[in-house]
Motif scaffolding. Structure first.
Motif, short mmCIF file in Angstrom:
data_model
loop_
_atom_site.label_atom_id
_atom_site.label_comp_id
_atom_site.label_asym_id
_atom_site.label_seq_id
_atom_site.Cartn_x
_atom_site.Cartn_y
_atom_site.Cartn_z
N ASP A 1 0.95 -1.16 -0.06
CA ASP A 1 0.06 -0.04 -0.16
C ASP A 1 0.94 1.33 0.00
O ASP A 1 2.01 1.27 0.85
CB ASP A 1 -0.97 0.08 1.34
N VAL A 2 0.62 2.03 -1.14
CA VAL A 2 1.86 3.28 -1.05
C VAL A 2 0.72 4.61 -1.45
O VAL A 2 -0.58 4.09 -1.90
CB VAL A 2 2.51 3.28 -2.24
N ASP A 3 1.28 5.72 -1.34
CA ASP A 3 0.41 7.00 -1.62
C ASP A 3 0.31 6.83 -3.12
O ASP A 3 1.19 6.68 -3.91
CB ASP A 3 0.85 8.16 -0.98
N ARG A 4 -0.93 7.33 -3.46
CA ARG A 4 -1.13 7.49 -4.97
C ARG A 4 -0.31 8.54 -5.45
O ARG A 4 -0.38 9.84 -4.68
CB ARG A 4 -2.72 7.74 -5.20
N PRO A 5 0.57 8.70 -6.42
CA PRO A 5 1.37 9.72 -6.96
C PRO A 5 0.47 10.80 -7.56
O PRO A 5 -0.43 10.60 -8.12
CB PRO A 5 2.27 9.33 -7.72
N ALA A 6 0.93 12.02 -7.61
CA ALA A 6 0.21 13.14 -8.26
C ALA A 6 1.30 13.62 -9.56
O ALA A 6 2.52 13.93 -9.21
CB ALA A 6 -0.05 14.40 -7.45
N PRO A 7 0.76 13.99 -10.55
CA PRO A 7 1.61 14.29 -11.41
C PRO A 7 2.02 15.86 -11.73
O PRO A 7 1.49 16.76 -11.10
CB PRO A 7 0.64 14.16 -12.82
N GLY A 8 3.38 15.97 -11.82
CA GLY A 8 3.98 17.31 -11.86
C GLY A 8 3.87 17.95 -13.33
O GLY A 8 3.11 17.46 -14.26
N GLU B 1 3.70 16.05 -16.73
CA GLU B 1 3.52 14.73 -16.26
C GLU B 1 2.10 14.10 -16.46
O GLU B 1 1.16 15.00 -16.43
CB GLU B 1 4.26 14.33 -15.00
N VAL B 2 1.95 13.03 -16.50
CA VAL B 2 0.57 12.29 -16.68
C VAL B 2 0.24 11.22 -15.75
O VAL B 2 1.34 10.30 -15.38
CB VAL B 2 0.22 11.86 -18.01
N LEU B 3 -0.67 11.29 -14.91
CA LEU B 3 -1.10 10.13 -14.11
C LEU B 3 -1.87 9.11 -14.96
O LEU B 3 -3.25 9.51 -15.48
CB LEU B 3 -1.78 10.39 -12.85
N VAL B 4 -1.45 7.79 -15.04
CA VAL B 4 -2.20 6.86 -15.57
C VAL B 4 -2.78 5.78 -14.83
O VAL B 4 -2.13 5.37 -13.82
CB VAL B 4 -1.21 6.27 -16.77
N SER B 5 -3.79 5.54 -14.88
CA SER B 5 -4.68 4.43 -14.09
C SER B 5 -4.36 3.13 -14.87
O SER B 5 -5.04 2.97 -15.82
CB SER B 5 -6.45 4.69 -13.98
N VAL B 6 -3.53 2.47 -14.43
CA VAL B 6 -3.13 1.28 -15.23
C VAL B 6 -4.17 0.09 -15.14
O VAL B 6 -4.65 -0.31 -13.87
CB VAL B 6 -1.74 0.55 -14.33
N GLU B 7 -4.27 -0.72 -16.29
CA GLU B 7 -5.03 -1.77 -16.44
C GLU B 7 -4.54 -2.78 -16.52
O GLU B 7 -4.87 -3.97 -16.26
CB GLU B 7 -6.19 -1.57 -17.28
N ALA B 8 -3.04 -2.95 -17.25
CA ALA B 8 -2.57 -4.39 -17.59
C ALA B 8 -0.71 -3.63 -17.74
O ALA B 8 -0.65 -2.62 -18.04
CB ALA B 8 -2.90 -4.70 -18.81
N THR B 9 0.02 -4.70 -17.27
CA THR B 9 1.31 -4.55 -17.62
C THR B 9 1.82 -5.76 -18.11
O THR B 9 1.01 -6.79 -18.21
CB THR B 9 1.95 -3.82 -16.28
N ALA C 1 -5.63 9.40 -15.91
CA ALA C 1 -6.31 9.89 -14.47
C ALA C 1 -6.44 11.04 -14.40
O ALA C 1 -7.37 12.06 -13.68
CB ALA C 1 -6.33 9.11 -13.40
N ALA C 2 -5.34 11.97 -14.62
CA ALA C 2 -5.00 13.48 -14.46
C ALA C 2 -3.79 13.96 -15.09
O ALA C 2 -2.81 12.95 -15.52
CB ALA C 2 -4.62 13.53 -12.85
N THR C 3 -3.60 15.14 -15.19
CA THR C 3 -2.62 15.72 -16.03
C THR C 3 -1.95 16.82 -15.29
O THR C 3 -2.67 17.52 -14.48
CB THR C 3 -2.96 16.11 -17.30
N GLY C 4 -0.60 16.80 -15.36
CA GLY C 4 -0.03 18.13 -14.74
C GLY C 4 0.16 19.52 -15.61
O GLY C 4 -0.51 19.45 -16.84
N ALA C 5 0.67 20.30 -14.98
CA ALA C 5 0.60 21.86 -15.86
C ALA C 5 1.28 21.47 -17.11
O ALA C 5 2.40 20.98 -17.17
CB ALA C 5 1.34 22.67 -14.75
N TYR D 1 -1.79 3.18 -9.99
CA TYR D 1 -1.54 4.18 -10.63
C TYR D 1 0.12 4.55 -11.07
O TYR D 1 0.98 3.97 -10.19
CB TYR D 1 -2.13 5.31 -10.23
N VAL D 2 0.56 5.00 -12.13
CA VAL D 2 1.66 5.33 -12.40
C VAL D 2 1.90 6.93 -12.90
O VAL D 2 0.97 7.08 -13.63
CB VAL D 2 2.56 4.27 -13.24
N VAL D 3 2.64 7.63 -12.64
CA VAL D 3 3.16 8.89 -13.13
C VAL D 3 4.27 8.87 -14.01
O VAL D 3 5.31 8.23 -13.86
CB VAL D 3 3.26 10.02 -12.12
N VAL D 4 4.07 9.38 -15.27
CA VAL D 4 5.26 9.37 -16.44
C VAL D 4 5.29 10.80 -17.05
O VAL D 4 4.21 11.31 -17.17
CB VAL D 4 5.01 8.45 -17.32
#
Length: 319
Positions: A19-26, A29-37, A72-76, A105-108
C-alpha cells in the motif's frame, strides 16, 4: 493504492504488493490508471540485482516497465492528453522508480505515452509496448532491414521474437524463425517463411543471412559467422557473454553486433499504433495473471518456452 515493489534482490518471492500513496503528476507529467502491464527481461534482471547501476541499492524499487490504461490526471503544461484517454506507454528504463507499471497508478512524463490502438484491449496493448518497440527499433533503426533481405529471428516465439517476425515480414524480408518446433504453426501464421527447431538446429548448418535479430544473448559469435557480406546483427538478449561478444565484434570485425536499450517515446508509440491498425503487428499473449499472482508470472517468464507475452492485469480492490 496497490503497487508491486522489490524489497530486496532475489527470486520472484521478493516481490511485494504494498500500500503506497497515490502519486500526483507534476508539470509535464501524466497520471495513468493502469489496467495491464507485462513481464519483461528488464523487470527480471532488476529484481535479481543485475542492474544495480540503474536501479540503485535503495529499496523499495518499482516493478513493471510497460503499461496500458487510462489518463487519470494531467500536470501543468500537458497538451494532447485528456482525462479518460486510453493510452499505452513505458517508464524510463534507465531511471530508478519506487513505483512503476505494476501498480494501480503510475506517473510518467507526457512524452512517454500515446493513444493506444482503439481495437486493442488493455491486455493486448500492454503485451506490445516493449516487445513491439524493441522489434521496430531493431529492424527499422538499428539494422535497417531492406526489402528482399534474408532475416533470421532467434528466439522467435518470445515477445520480441513474435513482433520481429511480423515486422520483418511486413518490411519485405524473407524470414527464418528459430524457435521450439511446437511454435512452428504460430510463427508461420505470423509471417515466417521458414521455421527451424532450435533443439536440432546448429548455427553452422544455416544461413547466410543479411540480418540476424537475436533475443537470446548466447553463442553470438557463432551466429555472427552466418552473416553474409554486408550483413548486420542486433541482439537484445544481454548477458555478460553477450556484452563481451559485442565488444569483440566492434574491434575485430566489420560485421559488428549491435545492441540498444528500447526507450520508446510518443512518436515511436504512434508508429506502432499505425502498424497495429494496418494489420502489420498484432499481439501474441501467452498467459494472463492478476496482480496478486505477479510472482507466478515472473516465474513463468524465467522458465521460458513462452509463445508471446505474460501479461499482468491490475483489477481494482482485488488484491
Amino acid at each position: 493504492m496497490k503497487a508491486v515493489q522489490i524489497m530486496s534482490f532475489g527470486t520472484a518471492d521478493v516481490l511485494r504488493i504494498n500500500d503506497v500513496d497515490r502519486p500526483a503528476p507534476g508539470a509535464g507529467e501524466v497520471l495513468v490508471s493502469v489496467e495491464a502491464t507485462s513481464v519483461n527481461g528488464h523487470d527480471v534482471i532488476v529484481r535479481a540485482g543485475e542492474l544495480k547501476m540503474v536501479s540503485g541499492r535503495r529499496f523499495p524499487i518499482g516493478v513493471g516497465l510497460d503499461f496500458a490504461g487510462t489518463v487519470a490526471a494531467t500536470g501543468a503544461g500537458v497538451e494532447g492528453h485528456r482525462i479518460g484517454d486510453r493510452v499505452w506507454g513505458m517508464v524510463h528504463p534507465r531511471q530508478r522508480h519506487s513505483v512503476a507499471g505494476a501498480a494501480e497508478y503510475v506517473v510518467v512524463s507526457a512524452n512517454r505515452i500515446a493513444q493506444a490502438p482503439a481495437d486493442l484491449s488493455s491486455v493486448d496493448a500492454a503485451s506490445l509496448v516493449v516487445a513491439g518497440a524493441t522489434a521496430l527499433i531493431a529492424l527499422r533503426d538499428s539494422v535497417r532491414l531492406a526489402d528482399g533481405e534474408r532475416v533470421l529471428v532467434r528466439g522467435a516465439a518470445g515477445g520480441v521474437g513474435t513482433a520481429a517476425v511480423q515486422l520483418a515480414h511486413a518490411m519485405g524480408g524473407h524470414v527464418t524463425a528459430l524457435a521450439r518446433d511446437r511454435h512452428a504453426e504460430l510463427l508461420t501464421d505470423l509471417g515466417a517463411d521458414e521455421v527451424l527447431d532450435h533443439g536440432s538446429t546448429t548455427s553452422d548448418g544455416i544461413g547466410p543471412f543479411d540480418v540476424i535479430v537475436d533475443t537470446v544473448g548466447s553463442e553470438l559469435n557463432c551466429y555472427r559467422s552466418r552473416l553474409a557480406k554486408g550483413g548486420r546483427m542486433v541482439t537484445v538478449g544481454l548477458s555478460a557473454s553477450a556484452l563481451a561478444a559485442i565488444a569483440a565484434s566492434s574491434v575485430h570485425g566489420s560485421r559488428r553486433i549491435r545492441t540498444f536499450s528500447a526507450n520508446p517515446e510518443t512518436p515511436l508509440l504512434r508508429d506502432m499504433a499505425d502498424l497495429v491498425t494496418s494489420g502489420s503487428l498484432r499481439p501474441v499473449v501467452d498467459s494472463v495473471y492478476p496482480l496478486a499472482d505477479i510472482a507466478a508470472a515472473h516465474q513463468a517468464f524465467e522458465r521460458g518456452g513462452v509463445a508471446g507475452k505474460h501479461v499482468v492485469t491490475v483489477p481494482r480492490g482485488s488484491v
